[in-house]
Design a protein around this motif. Structure first.
Motif, short mmCIF file in Angstrom:
data_model
loop_
_atom_site.label_atom_id
_atom_site.label_comp_id
_atom_site.label_asym_id
_atom_site.label_seq_id
_atom_site.Cartn_x
_atom_site.Cartn_y
_atom_site.Cartn_z
N MET A 1 -21.14 10.27 -41.37
CA MET A 1 -21.31 8.94 -40.81
C MET A 1 -21.80 8.00 -41.90
N ALA A 2 -21.42 6.72 -41.73
CA ALA A 2 -21.88 5.69 -42.66
C ALA A 2 -22.08 4.39 -41.88
N PRO A 3 -23.07 3.59 -42.26
CA PRO A 3 -23.27 2.32 -41.59
C PRO A 3 -22.12 1.35 -41.86
N VAL A 4 -21.71 0.62 -40.82
CA VAL A 4 -20.62 -0.35 -40.93
C VAL A 4 -21.04 -1.64 -40.23
N SER A 5 -20.89 -2.75 -40.94
CA SER A 5 -21.18 -4.05 -40.35
C SER A 5 -20.27 -5.08 -40.99
N GLY A 6 -20.33 -6.29 -40.51
CA GLY A 6 -19.51 -7.36 -41.07
C GLY A 6 -19.53 -8.57 -40.18
N LYS A 7 -18.54 -9.43 -40.40
CA LYS A 7 -18.47 -10.69 -39.66
C LYS A 7 -17.00 -10.97 -39.33
N VAL A 8 -16.77 -11.55 -38.14
CA VAL A 8 -15.43 -11.93 -37.69
C VAL A 8 -15.39 -13.45 -37.53
N THR A 9 -14.40 -14.07 -38.20
CA THR A 9 -14.22 -15.51 -38.09
C THR A 9 -12.78 -15.83 -37.68
N TYR A 10 -12.60 -16.98 -37.08
CA TYR A 10 -11.28 -17.48 -36.70
C TYR A 10 -11.29 -18.98 -36.93
N GLN A 11 -10.30 -19.45 -37.68
CA GLN A 11 -10.20 -20.86 -38.06
C GLN A 11 -11.48 -21.33 -38.75
N ALA B 1 -11.73 -10.79 -27.98
CA ALA B 1 -12.71 -11.88 -27.89
C ALA B 1 -12.28 -12.88 -26.82
N HIS B 2 -12.86 -12.74 -25.65
CA HIS B 2 -12.61 -13.65 -24.53
C HIS B 2 -13.95 -14.15 -24.02
N ASP B 3 -13.95 -15.36 -23.52
CA ASP B 3 -15.14 -15.88 -22.87
C ASP B 3 -15.26 -15.24 -21.49
N GLU B 4 -16.36 -15.45 -20.81
CA GLU B 4 -16.57 -14.89 -19.47
C GLU B 4 -15.62 -15.54 -18.45
N VAL B 5 -15.24 -14.77 -17.43
CA VAL B 5 -14.47 -15.31 -16.31
C VAL B 5 -15.40 -16.23 -15.52
N SER C 1 -9.93 -15.70 -29.81
CA SER C 1 -9.18 -15.30 -31.00
C SER C 1 -7.78 -14.91 -30.56
N PRO C 2 -6.81 -14.92 -31.49
CA PRO C 2 -5.43 -14.56 -31.10
C PRO C 2 -5.35 -13.17 -30.47
N THR C 3 -4.56 -13.06 -29.40
CA THR C 3 -4.47 -11.79 -28.67
C THR C 3 -3.76 -10.69 -29.45
N LYS C 4 -3.04 -11.03 -30.52
CA LYS C 4 -2.38 -9.99 -31.31
C LYS C 4 -3.38 -9.01 -31.92
N TYR C 5 -4.65 -9.42 -32.05
CA TYR C 5 -5.67 -8.56 -32.63
C TYR C 5 -6.25 -7.57 -31.63
N GLU C 6 -5.80 -7.60 -30.38
CA GLU C 6 -6.34 -6.72 -29.34
C GLU C 6 -5.72 -5.34 -29.32
N ASP D 1 -15.47 -7.82 -43.42
CA ASP D 1 -15.35 -9.15 -42.82
C ASP D 1 -13.89 -9.39 -42.49
N PHE D 2 -13.63 -9.96 -41.33
CA PHE D 2 -12.26 -10.22 -40.90
C PHE D 2 -12.12 -11.71 -40.58
N ASP D 3 -11.20 -12.38 -41.28
CA ASP D 3 -10.90 -13.78 -41.04
C ASP D 3 -9.54 -13.82 -40.32
N LEU D 4 -9.57 -14.04 -39.01
CA LEU D 4 -8.37 -13.96 -38.17
C LEU D 4 -7.49 -15.19 -38.34
N LYS D 5 -6.17 -14.97 -38.31
CA LYS D 5 -5.18 -16.03 -38.45
C LYS D 5 -4.27 -16.07 -37.23
#
Length: 113
Positions: free
Chosen positions: A1-11, A64-68, A84-89, A108-112
């Protein structure tokens, strides 16, 4: 096991809520997941909070969806805002990959669109 972290951005902005999943490509592997915080950051877990991921290769998915929201007059759900774009799901369309190695890992993932 190894620690994993990062950040997700879109636009250029943090994705403020959702889930990131690292789906193992190894037959005996295990998936790891993390919740996106308001600043887009995440820390993965496999079994216990913040324990990271098994070493190996992964397809990465982001949901990444907001609450219903319920509209009470008449009572019906309003579809959630997609953050975020649904293609990443799905692993077959996300195109995101990661290789977890020994030691601390940052992805880190910068979504397009």
């Amino acid at each position: 096991m190894a620690p994993v972290s990062g950040k997700v951005t879109y636009q250029g902005k943090p994705v403020p809520k959702g889930t990131i999943t690292f789906a193992s490509l190894a037959p005996e592997g295990r998936n790891a997941t993390g919740q996106l915080d308001s600043d887009g950051s995440y820390t993965l877990q496999t079994e216990n909070p913040r324990d990271g991921a098994l070493l190996g290769e992964y397809n990465v998915m982001i949901y990444a969806h907001d609450e219903v929201i319920l509209d009470y007059i008449p009572r019906k759900p309003i579809p959630p805002k997609i953050l975020s774009p649904t293609k990443y799901e799905k692993p077959e369309t996300s195109g995101l990959k990661a290789t977890v190695k020994s030691g601390s890992n940052t992805f880190d993932f910068d979504l397009k669109d």
